[in-house]
Design a protein around this motif. Sequence first.
Motif, PDB file in Angstrom:
ATOM      1  N   UNK A  44       0.833  -1.209   0.000  1.00 21.84           N
ATOM      2  CA  UNK A  44       0.000   0.000   0.000  1.00 21.84           C
ATOM      3  C   UNK A  44       0.866   1.255   0.000  1.00 21.84           C
ATOM      4  N   UNK A  45       1.963   1.199   0.732  1.00 26.35           N
ATOM      5  CA  UNK A  45       2.901   2.331   0.711  1.00 26.35           C
ATOM      6  C   UNK A  45       3.533   2.484  -0.670  1.00 26.35           C
ATOM      7  N   UNK A  46       3.895   1.352  -1.276  1.00 25.95           N
ATOM      8  CA  UNK A  46       4.482   1.392  -2.617  1.00 25.95           C
ATOM      9  C   UNK A  46       3.503   1.981  -3.627  1.00 25.95           C
ATOM     10  N   UNK A  47       2.247   1.524  -3.572  1.00 28.43           N
ATOM     11  CA  UNK A  47       1.230   2.034  -4.505  1.00 28.43           C
ATOM     12  C   UNK A  47       0.992   3.523  -4.280  1.00 28.43           C
ATOM     13  N   UNK A  48       0.978   3.940  -3.027  1.00 29.12           N
ATOM     14  CA  UNK A  48       0.797   5.366  -2.717  1.00 29.12           C
ATOM     15  C   UNK A  48       1.975   6.182  -3.239  1.00 29.12           C
ATOM     16  N   UNK A  49       3.164   5.586  -3.208  1.00 27.90           N
ATOM     17  CA  UNK A  49       4.354   6.270  -3.728  1.00 27.90           C
ATOM     18  C   UNK A  49       4.254   6.449  -5.240  1.00 27.90           C
ATOM     19  N   UNK A  50       3.778   5.430  -5.940  1.00 27.41           N
ATOM     20  CA  UNK A  50       3.567   5.560  -7.387  1.00 27.41           C
ATOM     21  C   UNK A  50       2.587   6.690  -7.671  1.00 27.41           C
ATOM     22  N   UNK A  51       1.517   6.753  -6.883  1.00 30.15           N
ATOM     23  CA  UNK A  51       0.527   7.811  -7.057  1.00 30.15           C
ATOM     24  C   UNK A  51       1.149   9.182  -6.806  1.00 30.15           C
ATOM     25  N   UNK A  86      21.423   4.378 -10.297  1.00 29.86           N
ATOM     26  CA  UNK A  86      22.310   4.579  -9.154  1.00 29.86           C
ATOM     27  C   UNK A  86      21.680   5.547  -8.155  1.00 29.86           C
ATOM     28  N   UNK A  87      21.026   6.578  -8.668  1.00 34.75           N
ATOM     29  CA  UNK A  87      20.425   7.594  -7.805  1.00 34.75           C
ATOM     30  C   UNK A  87      19.295   7.044  -6.945  1.00 34.75           C
ATOM     31  N   UNK A  88      18.604   5.995  -7.420  1.00 31.75           N
ATOM     32  CA  UNK A  88      17.522   5.412  -6.620  1.00 31.75           C
ATOM     33  C   UNK A  88      18.024   4.337  -5.666  1.00 31.75           C
ATOM     34  N   UNK A  89      19.341   4.122  -5.635  1.00 32.75           N
ATOM     35  CA  UNK A  89      19.925   3.273  -4.604  1.00 32.75           C
ATOM     36  C   UNK A  89      20.186   1.838  -4.978  1.00 32.75           C
ATOM     37  N   UNK A 156      12.032   2.766 -13.034  1.00 33.55           N
ATOM     38  CA  UNK A 156      12.545   3.620 -11.960  1.00 33.55           C
ATOM     39  C   UNK A 156      11.464   3.865 -10.911  1.00 33.55           C
ATOM     40  N   UNK A 157      10.229   4.057 -11.370  1.00 31.80           N
ATOM     41  CA  UNK A 157       9.107   4.236 -10.448  1.00 31.80           C
ATOM     42  C   UNK A 157       8.885   3.013  -9.585  1.00 31.80           C
ATOM     43  N   UNK A 158       9.033   1.827 -10.170  1.00 32.54           N
ATOM     44  CA  UNK A 158       8.917   0.587  -9.401  1.00 32.54           C
ATOM     45  C   UNK A 158       9.952   0.552  -8.273  1.00 32.54           C
ATOM     46  N   UNK A 159      11.195   0.871  -8.620  1.00 34.94           N
ATOM     47  CA  UNK A 159      12.265   0.799  -7.629  1.00 34.94           C
ATOM     48  C   UNK A 159      12.014   1.783  -6.491  1.00 34.94           C
ATOM     49  N   UNK A 160      11.662   3.021  -6.824  1.00 32.27           N
ATOM     50  CA  UNK A 160      11.402   4.016  -5.775  1.00 32.27           C
ATOM     51  C   UNK A 160      10.238   3.575  -4.886  1.00 32.27           C
ATOM     52  N   UNK A 161       9.209   2.983  -5.486  1.00 39.99           N
ATOM     53  CA  UNK A 161       8.052   2.515  -4.716  1.00 39.99           C
ATOM     54  C   UNK A 161       8.444   1.377  -3.776  1.00 39.99           C
ATOM     55  N   UNK A 162       9.270   0.461  -4.269  1.00 38.70           N
ATOM     56  CA  UNK A 162       9.720  -0.660  -3.434  1.00 38.70           C
ATOM     57  C   UNK A 162      10.596  -0.165  -2.285  1.00 38.70           C
ATOM     58  N   UNK A 163      11.435   0.825  -2.561  1.00 41.76           N
ATOM     59  CA  UNK A 163      12.285   1.379  -1.509  1.00 41.76           C
ATOM     60  C   UNK A 163      11.437   2.083  -0.454  1.00 41.76           C
ATOM     61  N   UNK A 164      10.439   2.843  -0.905  1.00 40.66           N
ATOM     62  CA  UNK A 164       9.587   3.583   0.027  1.00 40.66           C
ATOM     63  C   UNK A 164       8.790   2.644   0.927  1.00 40.66           C
ATOM     64  N   UNK A 165       8.346   1.512   0.372  1.00 37.10           N
ATOM     65  CA  UNK A 165       7.593   0.539   1.151  1.00 37.10           C
ATOM     66  C   UNK A 165       8.476  -0.427   1.918  1.00 37.10           C
ATOM     67  N   UNK A 166       9.780  -0.261   1.809  1.00 38.19           N
ATOM     68  CA  UNK A 166      10.745  -1.193   2.435  1.00 38.19           C
ATOM     69  C   UNK A 166      10.393  -2.635   2.076  1.00 38.19           C
TER      70      UNK A 166
END
Length: 433
Positions: A44-51, A86-89, A156-166
């Motif tokens: 849910x955090x990942x999906x919210x991050x995509x949004x 690299x910037x998304x970790x 890139x959006x997938x990666x950021x969402x996965x990172x945000x949702x841990x």
Amino acid sequence: MHIAVRFSSLALALGAAFAGSYAMAQTASHTADIERILASPAFKTAAATIDKEHGRIVEDGIKFTEIPAPPFKEEARAKEFAKMLKAVGLADVKIDEEGNVTALRKGTRSDGKVVVVSAHLDTVFPAGTDVKVKRQGTKLYAPGVGDDTMSLAVLLGFVRAMQAGNIKTRDDILFVGTVGEEGPGDLRGVRHLFTKGEYKDKIKSFFSLESGSVSQITNGGVGSKRYRVTYSGPGGHSFGAFGLVNPMFALGQAANEFSRIQVPATPKTTYSIGVIGGGTSVNSIPLSGWMEVDMRSESVTELKRVEERLLKLVQEAAEGENFARSTKEGRIKVEAKLIGDRPAGNTDAKSDLVQIAKAAIEAGGYKVAYNWSSTDSNLPMSLGIPAITIGRMAPDKSGRSHSLDEWVDVEKEPMVKAMATSLSIVLATTGME
């Protein structure tokens, strides 16, 4: 005898019942896993991050689109994609010998294998094409914006969402930007990945993310063979040397015979002459003439049959021209050069990979459609490695692929929903914990 027949029939019936029960249990298991993922706080955090980051994803897509990536010249776009990964970790971000970008996201229980999630860097458009993105409401217009450039931004959006949702996954995920998916590239990037690259014996399954609808699962890879057929001869003046053999007559005969080949509707098999050229001037018997031929099929056997027929008839056309006209200054010669070879293959619709995708797509409220196409997934399919191509857009939100007025509709709600659905497929496959 009758007892044996009855026993055999009973065994078959029991086997079919068992297979049916197993398939139902498998489907239920995949559905339950998708429901678990969708209900988890991490997803849910990942999906919210995509949004939340929808605008950033769109801007990334525009940025990539405006970096030209014609066939065999993807370097600038690859460097930018690597920089942003690299910037998304992500760790171990590299550009390999063929030009592919690879970046690893480690799993918690790695078995030394990786699941590849990829999009292709190249477009079909030649150097010099105007790739400036034009906006009309929620639509973006530009050559290559849909196929497949926006997918790089989505990864890139997938990666950021996965990172945000841990989010943690069992498997290592290798994010890849491939070169050479289009036309003359002949799958050179994914071919290198599977046959020569660092991960060549470590890939357990493969996703190609493309511009189509998220409801569509491409689990069939259409094979293709492409040839440049060139006829050459002595040439001469159209009036003074009349009667000599003419490469264009041989070419015309071959093209005519090729056009009459009978092919089955199922498995779908096609052929075409896409480009033709040659000659010196209107008043000259040409020195050469050539054509480029494309043949495709869902069947390895049918593709081979059409290929063999082509190779036979082009030789017969040369022999026919040498018989029909004078060869005193030289004979007609023909060369059939292979310029494209994409293997056919498929991933069984009953396989875990396809059934996971089906469960996720249905959970997203879409109606699943299965498809055959020619994508990066062809290569792993041909090697027996589970592979599918999945979409990243809501239905009817892209169009005019491979044209100068190619477009994608990045309306927020449908795009975010489609992205979340695609991400859930990847997470279920890689064992989200």
